[in-house]
Design a protein around this motif. Sequence first.
Motif, short mmCIF file in Angstrom:
data_model
loop_
_atom_site.label_atom_id
_atom_site.label_comp_id
_atom_site.label_asym_id
_atom_site.label_seq_id
_atom_site.Cartn_x
_atom_site.Cartn_y
_atom_site.Cartn_z
N CYS A 159 67.37 115.35 -4.88
CA CYS A 159 66.86 117.11 -3.89
C CYS A 159 66.62 117.26 -2.97
CB CYS A 159 65.21 117.29 -4.86
SG CYS A 159 65.24 118.67 -5.37
N ILE A 174 58.00 122.17 -4.81
CA ILE A 174 57.37 123.05 -5.92
C ILE A 174 56.93 122.44 -7.71
CG2 ILE A 174 57.42 124.51 -7.01
CD1 ILE A 174 59.26 126.54 -5.44
N VAL A 240 63.45 123.90 -0.04
CA VAL A 240 62.81 124.24 -0.70
C VAL A 240 62.98 123.51 -2.29
CG1 VAL A 240 61.47 125.64 -2.88
CG2 VAL A 240 62.17 126.66 0.18
N GLU A 242 62.34 122.49 -6.18
CA GLU A 242 62.15 123.18 -6.94
C GLU A 242 61.87 121.58 -8.15
OE1 GLU A 242 61.18 124.15 -10.65
OE2 GLU A 242 62.86 124.38 -10.49
N CYS A 243 60.82 121.40 -8.46
CA CYS A 243 60.92 120.00 -9.30
C CYS A 243 60.02 120.20 -10.62
CB CYS A 243 60.08 118.82 -8.51
SG CYS A 243 61.28 118.69 -6.74
N ALA A 249 58.55 128.74 -11.36
CA ALA A 249 58.98 128.02 -10.16
C ALA A 249 60.37 128.25 -9.33
CB ALA A 249 59.26 126.25 -10.58
N ILE A 250 61.14 128.88 -10.28
CA ILE A 250 62.54 128.37 -9.01
C ILE A 250 61.99 130.79 -8.44
CG2 ILE A 250 63.53 129.80 -11.29
CD1 ILE A 250 65.18 127.30 -9.00
N THR A 252 59.25 131.19 -7.22
CA THR A 252 58.23 131.22 -6.34
C THR A 252 59.30 130.35 -5.07
OG1 THR A 252 56.75 130.74 -7.55
CG2 THR A 252 56.21 129.65 -5.32
N ALA A 253 60.49 129.55 -5.45
CA ALA A 253 61.16 128.53 -4.57
C ALA A 253 61.25 129.73 -3.56
CB ALA A 253 62.52 127.77 -5.72
N VAL A 263 67.29 126.41 -1.73
CA VAL A 263 66.49 126.09 -2.58
C VAL A 263 67.30 125.12 -3.69
CG1 VAL A 263 65.54 127.04 -4.61
CG2 VAL A 263 65.45 128.16 -3.05
N ARG A 265 67.02 122.96 -6.59
CA ARG A 265 66.09 122.60 -7.78
C ARG A 265 66.67 121.10 -9.30
NH1 ARG A 265 69.42 126.25 -12.38
NH2 ARG A 265 71.37 125.82 -11.67
#
Length: 344
Positions: A159, A174, A240, A242-243, A249-250, A252-253, A263, A265
């Motif tokens: 990531c 995240i 970012v 995204e975990c 969540a995405i 927010t990313a 970003v 993910r």
Amino acid sequence: MRATLIYGAGDVRVEDVPDARLREPTDAVVRVLRSCVCGSDLWPFGSRPASAHGDRMGHEFLGVVEEVGSAVSGLTAGDVVVAPFVWADNTCDFCAEGLQTSCRHGGNWGAPDVDGGQGEAVRVPQAQGTLVRLPVAEDSALLPSLLTLSDVLPTGHHCAVTAGVGPRTTVTVIGDGAVGLSAVLAAKRLGAERILLMGRHADRTDLGREFGATDVVAERGAAGVERVRELTGGDGTHAVLECVGTLPAIETAFGVVRDGGAVSRVGVPQYSEVPMDFGVFLRNVTLTGGVAPARAYIDELLPAVLDGVIQPGKVFDRTVSLDKVADGYRAMADRTALKVLVQP
Ligand SMILES: [Zn+2]
């Protein structure tokens, strides 16, 4: 031997299954020393339709080689080894590019006719390409940290790498699950100057601070985006991570990424459309990430684990025996455990 199967949502059982034994000359048989429950195991645990037929579970394990096939070199009985969360030949063109998850001769643990890691032993296909020898004894105190090389540590690392994390990078992570915390550790190891961790569970974000998070943002949604922007002079962060894998969540990313940033993910996506609208286009945001080719990163990450420079095994906060593995699933599902270690 005993192994874990899932029959439906909330229905995990440990049953007698055929013993793991060599089938192909490229196989090895590994007796499992440690396995664990993955956050991604919680998706079928939450929603798998019930059926009369169970699926074998577990894709993270380390153990001792008991037997190797005639075409396997470099491994002998007694070796302590770790397996990445997919098996691969490590020689095809995709593997040579570091994309063992797309191996032309690889596959998944727990697939039909393939053992899962949450059991007493595993037949390992493509053993020479899949297994990595660990220079430790069976009772090493490092086993929990070494087990994270199966999945969460390389996933966090993937990531961070795909998002371009390095010195002078600011990062938002995240998710305060085991992958999110591993992403914090990876970002720190890659030299990120500032790491904002978005998560709501104080015990987990405390571990995140220990792993290298410089700021913790407990707010979610629009309030979380606003808080990250406040902390970064209005800009957001270069990277970012995204975990989580959910639509909020995405979203927010994309809300917290800096213009021109990336970003990445690695949370298993529970959505089918990515919200990359015109505004995201105008901001030149890159979307990257995907399933981590763990095998590609194990050699690089192993020395730091062996030297104790990083201690990713701290994500395990509960240990269960194999017969109690269903309790482990429940504990992770109801968030009373961060990540559960299984000791057969
Ligand atoms: Zn391959």
